[in-house]
Design an enzyme around this catalytic site. Structure first.
Site, PDB file in Angstrom:
ATOM      1  N   GLN A  72       0.826  -1.217   0.000  1.00  0.00           N
ATOM      2  CA  GLN A  72       0.000   0.000   0.000  1.00  0.00           C
ATOM      3  C   GLN A  72       0.857   1.262   0.000  1.00  0.00           C
ATOM      4  O   GLN A  72       1.819   1.379   0.758  1.00  0.00           O
ATOM      5  CB  GLN A  72      -0.932   0.032   1.214  1.00  0.00           C
ATOM      6  N   CYS A 103      -6.879   7.108   4.749  1.00  0.00           N
ATOM      7  CA  CYS A 103      -6.223   7.442   6.021  1.00  0.00           C
ATOM      8  C   CYS A 103      -6.719   8.799   6.528  1.00  0.00           C
ATOM      9  O   CYS A 103      -6.675   9.794   5.805  1.00  0.00           O
ATOM     10  CB  CYS A 103      -4.708   7.469   5.845  1.00  0.00           C
ATOM     11  N   LYS A 147      -8.055   1.688  -1.349  1.00  0.00           N
ATOM     12  CA  LYS A 147      -8.766   1.484  -0.079  1.00  0.00           C
ATOM     13  C   LYS A 147      -9.216   2.848   0.423  1.00  0.00           C
ATOM     14  O   LYS A 147      -8.421   3.781   0.508  1.00  0.00           O
ATOM     15  CB  LYS A 147      -7.872   0.789   0.940  1.00  0.00           C
ATOM     16  N   HIS A 175     -14.018   1.090   3.849  1.00  0.00           N
ATOM     17  CA  HIS A 175     -14.256   1.126   5.298  1.00  0.00           C
ATOM     18  C   HIS A 175     -15.522   1.968   5.516  1.00  0.00           C
ATOM     19  O   HIS A 175     -15.583   3.110   5.049  1.00  0.00           O
ATOM     20  CB  HIS A 175     -13.020   1.747   5.978  1.00  0.00           C
ATOM     21  N   GLY A 233      -9.233  -5.927  10.240  1.00  0.00           N
ATOM     22  CA  GLY A 233      -8.099  -5.198  10.808  1.00  0.00           C
ATOM     23  C   GLY A 233      -7.938  -5.513  12.281  1.00  0.00           C
ATOM     24  O   GLY A 233      -7.313  -6.504  12.668  1.00  0.00           O
ATOM     25  N   ARG A 234      -8.560  -4.677  13.124  1.00  0.00           N
ATOM     26  CA  ARG A 234      -8.335  -4.782  14.571  1.00  0.00           C
ATOM     27  C   ARG A 234      -8.734  -6.131  15.144  1.00  0.00           C
ATOM     28  O   ARG A 234      -8.159  -6.576  16.137  1.00  0.00           O
ATOM     29  CB  ARG A 234      -9.071  -3.639  15.282  1.00  0.00           C
TER      30      ARG A 234
HETATM   31  C1  LIG Z   1      -3.472   1.117  14.165  1.00  0.00           C
HETATM   32  C2  LIG Z   1      -4.131   1.180  12.817  1.00  0.00           C
HETATM   33  C3  LIG Z   1      -3.365   1.439  11.703  1.00  0.00           C
HETATM   34  C4  LIG Z   1      -3.968   1.513  10.436  1.00  0.00           C
HETATM   35  N1  LIG Z   1      -3.190   1.724   9.339  1.00  0.00           N
HETATM   36  C5  LIG Z   1      -3.750   1.704   8.100  1.00  0.00           C
HETATM   37  C6  LIG Z   1      -2.942   1.799   6.933  1.00  0.00           C
HETATM   38  O1  LIG Z   1      -1.708   1.881   6.985  1.00  0.00           O
HETATM   39  N2  LIG Z   1      -3.591   1.793   5.733  1.00  0.00           N
HETATM   40  C7  LIG Z   1      -4.958   1.679   5.624  1.00  0.00           C
HETATM   41  O2  LIG Z   1      -5.493   1.667   4.520  1.00  0.00           O
HETATM   42  N3  LIG Z   1      -5.731   1.557   6.719  1.00  0.00           N
HETATM   43  C8  LIG Z   1      -5.156   1.553   7.938  1.00  0.00           C
HETATM   44  N4  LIG Z   1      -5.943   1.369   9.039  1.00  0.00           N
HETATM   45  C9  LIG Z   1      -7.386   1.132   8.862  1.00  0.00           C
HETATM   46  C10 LIG Z   1      -7.691  -0.374   8.822  1.00  0.00           C
HETATM   47  O3  LIG Z   1      -7.108  -0.996   7.709  1.00  0.00           O
HETATM   48  C11 LIG Z   1      -9.207  -0.615   8.771  1.00  0.00           C
HETATM   49  O4  LIG Z   1      -9.709   0.015   7.630  1.00  0.00           O
HETATM   50  C12 LIG Z   1      -9.934  -0.064   9.999  1.00  0.00           C
HETATM   51  O5  LIG Z   1      -9.239  -0.364  11.183  1.00  0.00           O
HETATM   52  C13 LIG Z   1     -11.352  -0.636  10.084  1.00  0.00           C
HETATM   53  O6  LIG Z   1     -11.328  -2.043  10.069  1.00  0.00           O
HETATM   54  P1  LIG Z   1     -11.418  -2.925  11.436  1.00  0.00           P
HETATM   55  O7  LIG Z   1     -12.618  -2.447  12.176  1.00  0.00           O
HETATM   56  O8  LIG Z   1     -11.505  -4.339  10.961  1.00  0.00           O
HETATM   57  O9  LIG Z   1     -10.159  -2.628  12.204  1.00  0.00           O
HETATM   58  C14 LIG Z   1      -5.365   1.316  10.305  1.00  0.00           C
HETATM   59  C15 LIG Z   1      -6.128   1.051  11.446  1.00  0.00           C
HETATM   60  C16 LIG Z   1      -5.532   0.972  12.683  1.00  0.00           C
HETATM   61  C17 LIG Z   1      -6.385   0.665  13.883  1.00  0.00           C
END
Ligand SMILES: Cc1cc2nc3c(=O)[nH]c(=O)nc-3n(C[C@H](O)[C@H](O)[C@H](O)COP(=O)(O)O)c2cc1C
EC number: 1.3.1.-
Length: 317
Positions: A72, A103, A147, A175, A233-234
């Site tokens: 990415q 982001c 994304k 998202h 993600g989380r």
């Molecule tokens: C600590 C952290 C770092 C993240 N870094 C990125 C990233 O580098 N690129 C990106 O597209 N999304 C990033 N995200 C967003 C996640 O990919 C995801 O879209 C978001 O957490 C929602 O999904 P989830 O509820 O399954 O965590 C990040 C999220 C968190 C919590």
């Protein structure tokens, strides 16, 4: 040229990119245990990569299996984006390039990158075209995805997705929150559903994302809101088992934490091991003496100390 996006088995269940988290070691643990469909790297600045590839290329170190790895990039300058994409294609084994348009961090969005692009659709299209040019210039079949989020300060899913579809990426990962929401509230899966109706018509894949805590939940959303797949993600923090719907024993959690450390040493020997502490804390979540274990972990500075400490923990099944 066809990329893995055209042949990958559906539904796609992938590891979402997370800065500071989805590094080569964590991706490998998730790959070995969870067998997800795809893995995303952490995001990397396109400008930074085009200026100083040597240091940043470490982020893209690949795992041992054929699971597609998607690198990415974030940024707002199409020239830097094209250069960075060309570097990734030439120097790494990534099978896909993803442009971050989601982001919410000020350092990214206020410079016109990340979710800032939702407000600058023309710039977003130029970035997609820049990566397409880099891909066309090679004979490799590299996938292209974006994304993003459902809006900047208000929901604009349909207009935004229609704009992205004009540029025809292979896949859009969405998202279900606006930039303004950051990570508050709940992900809006109705908007993901609306997006999926548009992407289906355009024969482009849609991955839904937000708040998934189990594989069952992922499958329910796929059924109800019709994306072609899901990114987690989380829910995967300290929990690579989420992709298999299994609940590991305490012993397996400790063994996996140790495997994570070994992979860190193997894949990124010169990286700072302090980044492992948070992962170890997540693996031991829910242990009866988690807080005292966590206190000790937070004082460990080397991978050897971490391995010694974890192997000193004895747990019966
Ligand atoms: C600590 C952290 C770092 C993240 N870094 C990125 C990233 O580098 N690129 C990106 O597209 N999304 C990033 N995200 C967003 C996640 O990919 C995801 O879209 C978001 O957490 C929602 O999904 P989830 O509820 O399954 O965590 C990040 C999220 C968190 C919590």
């Amino acid at each position: 040229m066809e990329s893995f996006w055209q042949t990958i088995k559906k539904p796609i269940i992938g590891l979402s990119p997370m800065d500071g988290i989805t590094d080569p070691a964590f991706r490998s643990v998730v790959d070995e245990i969870g067998h997800p469909s795809i893995l995303y790297t952490e995001f990397v600045s396109a400008e930074g990569l085009s200026r100083n590839p040597k240091r940043l290329l470490r982020t893209f170190t690949s795992h041992k299996t054929d699971t597609p790895l998607i690198g990415q990039l974030f940024g707002s300058d199409p020239i830097a984006m094209q250069e960075a994409a060309a570097i990734l294609i030439e120097k790494t084994k990534i099978q896909g390039i993803d442009i971050n348009m989601g982001c919410p961090a000020r350092r990214v969005a206020s410079h016109g990158g990340g979710a800032g692009l939702i407000k600058k659709p023309h710039d977003a299209i130029k970035l997609i075209e820049a990566v397409k040019s880099a891909i066309r210039a090679t004979n490799k079949s590299i996938g292209l995805s974006v994304k993003t989020r459902i809006g900047y300060d208000e929901i604009v899913t349909e207009t935004w997705i229609k704009t992205l579809l004009e540029a025809q990426p292979d896949t859009i990962a969405l998202h279900g929150r606006t930039l303004k929401q950051m990570y508050t509230g709940v992900a809006n899966w109705e908007e993901i559903h609306k997006a999926s109706l548009l992407t289906k018509k355009a024969h482009i894949l849609l991955l839904g994302n937000g708040d998934i805590q189990s594989l069952d939940e992922a499958n329910e959303h796929i059924k109800k809101h019709t994306p072609d797949g899901i990114l987690i993600g989380r829910g995967a923090l300290g929990n690579p088992w989420i992709f298999q719907n299994s609940t590991p024993s305490v012993k397996i959690r400790i063994q996996t934490a140790m495997r994570h450390i070994q992979l860190f040493d193997e894949l990124t020997p010169i990286a700072n091991p302090l980044s492992l502490r948070k992962h170890l804390g997540w693996y031991i979540k829910g242990f009866s003496d988690a807080s005292s274990i966590r206190n000790t972990i937070m004082k460990l500075a080397t991978t050897k100390d971490m391995l010694d400490f974890l192997s000193s923990l004895s747990y019966s099944e």
